[in-house]
Design an enzyme around this catalytic site. Structure first.
Site, short mmCIF file in Angstrom:
data_model
loop_
_atom_site.label_atom_id
_atom_site.label_comp_id
_atom_site.label_asym_id
_atom_site.label_seq_id
_atom_site.Cartn_x
_atom_site.Cartn_y
_atom_site.Cartn_z
N ASP A 64 1.47 -0.54 0.01
CA ASP A 64 0.48 0.07 0.32
C ASP A 64 1.10 1.30 0.17
OD1 ASP A 64 -1.81 2.44 0.74
OD2 ASP A 64 -2.65 1.09 2.46
N TYR A 165 -10.76 13.56 -6.78
CA TYR A 165 -9.47 13.16 -8.08
C TYR A 165 -9.11 14.44 -8.37
CZ TYR A 165 -7.24 11.30 -11.63
OH TYR A 165 -6.42 10.68 -12.84
#
Length: 259
Positions: A64, A165
């Site tokens: 991750d 985003y």
């Protein structure tokens, strides 16, 4: 920086799309590559396929990008091959949301935080950990390493629904010149690529007529960008010592409409 077998690279999001194209082109230059992703099956398959090239050294590491320990293990794996001199950071996620939904409920804060965490904090985490390794390298032709981050044209012209985003990618662009100035003392360069509409796995799930329409919206060439074109740009950044602190739009002159 001349890419060669004397160095290693970490490519995040390297199991598919933009990252995989970068890994493939790095291996072709002789660079040892560690692919970082969370898609174990695709990542292992990509590493196995790339290892079939003569002399290639490739490893997949599940990590991750926001996890310091997992990312450190990925950089450890790269340094087992050769000194780490390259980071190409492609990992990221998207999530659609409106500030106020049709039923008048506000956008979920948790969803916004998730996108910011992966796309912006993940970029910072990968960059800081890579730079700390690169700073210890021997200087070769005045360089110790180079890092390529990934933003998006949505950072400039985010469409309705892209607020999380767009904000995350604008943050990556904001980090670019600051980190380049900061790391100049260590002879480490940082640049960012802001791609437009690219033919990636995210696009693959769309109906063909939608994909064609999206491609046609690009002024020239009137098509979706190819992952190899992103990788060509990334490798040029790595190999051109005067490219530093810059964000390069890679979009065929596209300017996104509101929706």
């Amino acid at each position: 920086m001349k890419l060669s077998s004397t160095m290693s690279a970490v490519v995040t999001g390297g199991a598919s799309g933009l990252g995989l194209a970068c890994a493939r082109q790095l291996v072709a230059k002789g660079v040892s590559v560690v692919i970082v992703d969370l898609a174990d099956e695709r990542g292992a398959a990509a590493a196995a396929q790339l290892q079939t090239q003569a002399g290639a050294k490739v490893k997949y590491v599940r990590a991750d990008v926001c996890n310091t320990e997992q990312m450190s293990q990925a950089f450890d794996a790269a340094e087992q091959f050769a000194p780490l001199r390259v980071l190409i950071h492609c990992a990221g996620i998207g999530a659609a949301m409106r500030l106020v939904a049709k039923d008048y409920t506000p956008a979920p804060l948790e969803k916004y935080e998730s996108v910011i965490r992966v796309n912006l904090i993940g970029s910072f985490n990968a960059l800081r950990l890579a730079a700390a390794r690169m700073a210890k390298n021997e200087s070769v032709d005045g360089e110790r390493g180079a890092c390529v981050l990934t933003a998006s044209v949505a950072a400039y012209e985010g469409q309705i629904g892209q607020i999380a985003y767009s904000a995350s990618k604008a943050g990556v662009i904001g980090m670019t010149i600051v980190s380049a100035r900061d790391l100049a003392q260590h002879q480490i360069r940082v640049c960012t690529i802001a791609p437009g509409l690219f033919d990636t796995p995210m696009m693959a799930g769309l109906p063909e007529n939608v994909r064609i329409a999206l491609g046609a919206s690009v002024p020239h060439p009137a098509r979706l960008g190819q992952a190899d074109e992103y990788a060509m740009t990334a490798l040029h950044i790595l190999e051109n010592p005067m490219l530093n602190g810059e964000t390069i739009r890679l979009d065929g002159a596209l300017r996104m409409a509101p929706r």
